[in-house]
Motif scaffolding. Sequence first.
Motif, PDB file in Angstrom:
ATOM      1  N   ALA A  40     -10.310   1.689   8.309  1.00 57.67           N
ATOM      2  CA  ALA A  40     -10.257   0.217   8.624  1.00 57.67           C
ATOM      3  C   ALA A  40     -11.125  -0.152   9.791  1.00 57.67           C
ATOM      4  N   ASP A  41     -11.041   0.582  10.923  1.00 60.90           N
ATOM      5  CA  ASP A  41     -11.620   0.085  12.112  1.00 60.90           C
ATOM      6  C   ASP A  41     -13.108  -0.009  11.884  1.00 60.90           C
ATOM      7  N   ARG A  42     -13.454   0.835  11.089  1.00 65.58           N
ATOM      8  CA  ARG A  42     -14.988   0.805  10.914  1.00 65.58           C
ATOM      9  C   ARG A  42     -15.726  -0.226   9.979  1.00 65.58           C
ATOM     10  N   ASP A  43     -15.079  -0.413   8.755  1.00 67.82           N
ATOM     11  CA  ASP A  43     -15.382  -1.267   7.735  1.00 67.82           C
ATOM     12  C   ASP A  43     -14.452  -2.182   7.362  1.00 67.82           C
ATOM     13  N   GLY A  44     -13.346  -2.454   7.976  1.00 64.17           N
ATOM     14  CA  GLY A  44     -12.239  -3.496   7.720  1.00 64.17           C
ATOM     15  C   GLY A  44     -11.426  -3.113   6.692  1.00 64.17           C
ATOM     16  N   LEU A  45     -10.383  -3.978   6.607  1.00 66.12           N
ATOM     17  CA  LEU A  45      -9.106  -3.771   5.595  1.00 66.12           C
ATOM     18  C   LEU A  45      -9.610  -3.793   4.132  1.00 66.12           C
ATOM     19  N   GLY A  46     -10.676  -4.746   3.901  1.00 65.41           N
ATOM     20  CA  GLY A  46     -11.046  -4.760   2.433  1.00 65.41           C
ATOM     21  C   GLY A  46     -11.598  -3.375   1.911  1.00 65.41           C
ATOM     22  N   MET A  62      -5.576  11.727  -6.474  1.00 66.36           N
ATOM     23  CA  MET A  62      -4.024  11.962  -6.797  1.00 66.36           C
ATOM     24  C   MET A  62      -3.514  12.908  -5.831  1.00 66.36           C
ATOM     25  N   SER A  63      -4.126  13.659  -4.747  1.00 63.17           N
ATOM     26  CA  SER A  63      -3.546  14.296  -3.965  1.00 63.17           C
ATOM     27  C   SER A  63      -3.129  13.467  -2.762  1.00 63.17           C
ATOM     28  N   LEU A  64      -3.642  12.435  -2.430  1.00 68.01           N
ATOM     29  CA  LEU A  64      -3.163  11.388  -1.668  1.00 68.01           C
ATOM     30  C   LEU A  64      -1.497  10.935  -2.064  1.00 68.01           C
ATOM     31  N   TYR A  65      -1.324  10.908  -3.369  1.00 69.09           N
ATOM     32  CA  TYR A  65      -0.003  10.440  -3.771  1.00 69.09           C
ATOM     33  C   TYR A  65       1.070  11.401  -3.497  1.00 69.09           C
ATOM     34  N   ARG A  66       0.651  12.601  -3.106  1.00 69.23           N
ATOM     35  CA  ARG A  66       1.804  13.580  -2.745  1.00 69.23           C
ATOM     36  C   ARG A  66       2.348  13.071  -1.409  1.00 69.23           C
ATOM     37  N   HIS A  67       1.601  12.300  -0.538  1.00 66.36           N
ATOM     38  CA  HIS A  67       1.891  12.239   0.658  1.00 66.36           C
ATOM     39  C   HIS A  67       2.217  10.526   0.837  1.00 66.36           C
ATOM     40  N   VAL A  68       1.410   9.968   0.186  1.00 62.69           N
ATOM     41  CA  VAL A  68       1.627   8.279   0.267  1.00 62.69           C
ATOM     42  C   VAL A  68       1.869   7.804  -0.975  1.00 62.69           C
ATOM     43  N   ALA A  69       2.913   6.949  -1.440  1.00 62.95           N
ATOM     44  CA  ALA A  69       3.200   6.364  -2.607  1.00 62.95           C
ATOM     45  C   ALA A  69       2.165   5.439  -3.246  1.00 62.95           C
ATOM     46  N   ASN A  70       1.670   4.541  -2.238  1.00 65.71           N
ATOM     47  CA  ASN A  70       0.757   3.577  -2.449  1.00 65.71           C
ATOM     48  C   ASN A  70       0.245   2.869  -1.436  1.00 65.71           C
ATOM     49  N   LYS A  71      -0.821   1.855  -1.627  1.00 69.12           N
ATOM     50  CA  LYS A  71      -1.705   1.302  -0.478  1.00 69.12           C
ATOM     51  C   LYS A  71      -0.591   0.565   0.546  1.00 69.12           C
ATOM     52  N   ASP A  72       0.438  -0.057  -0.042  1.00 66.91           N
ATOM     53  CA  ASP A  72       1.357  -0.863   0.722  1.00 66.91           C
ATOM     54  C   ASP A  72       2.064  -0.124   1.717  1.00 66.91           C
ATOM     55  N   GLU A  73       2.527   1.317   1.363  1.00 67.69           N
ATOM     56  CA  GLU A  73       3.170   2.237   1.879  1.00 67.69           C
ATOM     57  C   GLU A  73       2.097   2.680   2.982  1.00 67.69           C
ATOM     58  N   LEU A  74       1.042   2.914   2.650  1.00 66.42           N
ATOM     59  CA  LEU A  74      -0.008   3.249   3.643  1.00 66.42           C
ATOM     60  C   LEU A  74      -0.174   2.485   4.654  1.00 66.42           C
ATOM     61  N   LEU A  75      -0.352   1.254   4.479  1.00 62.29           N
ATOM     62  CA  LEU A  75      -0.357   0.136   5.310  1.00 62.29           C
ATOM     63  C   LEU A  75       0.965  -0.036   6.465  1.00 62.29           C
ATOM     64  N   THR A  76       1.940   0.401   6.117  1.00 62.99           N
ATOM     65  CA  THR A  76       3.225   0.481   6.862  1.00 62.99           C
ATOM     66  C   THR A  76       2.953   1.386   7.610  1.00 62.99           C
ATOM     67  N   PHE A  77       2.638   2.816   7.249  1.00 64.31           N
ATOM     68  CA  PHE A  77       2.229   3.938   8.245  1.00 64.31           C
ATOM     69  C   PHE A  77       1.179   3.483   9.204  1.00 64.31           C
ATOM     70  N   MET A  78       0.316   2.880   8.768  1.00 62.90           N
ATOM     71  CA  MET A  78      -0.687   2.546   9.510  1.00 62.90           C
ATOM     72  C   MET A  78      -0.572   1.592  10.603  1.00 62.90           C
ATOM     73  N   LEU A  79       0.203   0.557  10.202  1.00 63.80           N
ATOM     74  CA  LEU A  79       0.799  -0.269  11.343  1.00 63.80           C
ATOM     75  C   LEU A  79       1.496   0.252  12.421  1.00 63.80           C
ATOM     76  N   ARG A 112      -9.319  -3.639  19.207  1.00 65.66           N
ATOM     77  CA  ARG A 112      -9.749  -2.203  18.899  1.00 65.66           C
ATOM     78  C   ARG A 112      -9.400  -2.039  17.307  1.00 65.66           C
ATOM     79  N   HIS A 113      -8.578  -2.665  16.905  1.00 58.30           N
ATOM     80  CA  HIS A 113      -8.262  -2.626  15.464  1.00 58.30           C
ATOM     81  C   HIS A 113      -8.208  -4.018  14.826  1.00 58.30           C
ATOM     82  N   PRO A 114      -9.079  -4.937  14.724  1.00 60.05           N
ATOM     83  CA  PRO A 114      -9.151  -6.269  14.137  1.00 60.05           C
ATOM     84  C   PRO A 114      -8.427  -6.208  12.795  1.00 60.05           C
ATOM     85  N   TRP A 115      -8.356  -5.094  11.825  1.00 58.55           N
ATOM     86  CA  TRP A 115      -7.816  -5.291  10.605  1.00 58.55           C
ATOM     87  C   TRP A 115      -6.363  -5.534  10.576  1.00 58.55           C
TER      88      TRP A 115
END
Length: 239
Positions: A40-46, A62-79, A112-115
């Motif tokens: 996201a830092d390099r290419d933006g949130l989109g 599918m390996s990602l979903y063993r740790h993160v349920a979906n993109k919304d959850e990923l954003l919560t972790f990122m923020l 540093r993190h415009p996204w």
Amino acid sequence: MASDAPLPRALEILWRDETSTRKAGGLSRERIVAAAIDLADRDGLGALSMARLAERLGCGTMSLYRHVANKDELLTFMLSAVPAPPPAFTDAADWRGALTDWALGLWEVYHRHPWILHTAASGPPLDPGQLAWLDAGLATLGGTRLAERVKLTAVTAILHYVRGAAALAIEASGVDSPVYPELLRKLLDPRRFPALAAALDAGVLDGGDEFVAEFHSGLRLLLDGIAAQMRSAEPGHRA
């Protein structure tokens, strides 16, 4: 009244400070979140998608979903993970210097993190990372006579000011799109928007060092307002 509704899974994990179990290849929630922030830092949130993130990590989607349920959850972790710890202050009497450092720290986080500025900001923060900053902002006013509600109002006003000023500065100086002042000069009719046209003619939106100077100027105005509120809260003060 306390709600009986369960917390979203991401918040439960964050508040338990749960460390995800590492799987084959070293994949973990922490590694996924770090890679997502880098992307996201390099290419933006989109540009952030689970498929592209998996490609970056060299694993199946599918390996990602063993740790993160979906993109919304990923954003919560990122923020929660992206802001560094808020600045510490030692002089409780210097509320103005402490609150200035806090605001400048936020300004740097957004640059540093415009996204972050493109994520939904409709609700109050609930994750540990963002709440640490809110707590630190309120703590700068801990040695004052301001009521708790006024402290929150003051810190929230500065938070929104920093966020808005950073968004304007970043977008106006973007190299991949027409510069904001140039667009305004093409669009504005001074007879319809005389005040904005005057500001544009004065060069206050031209970016670069001017944006930094305007940011500091606006911040001083807000701090002056808080100082005036403090004086009115002093015993024996007369309007």
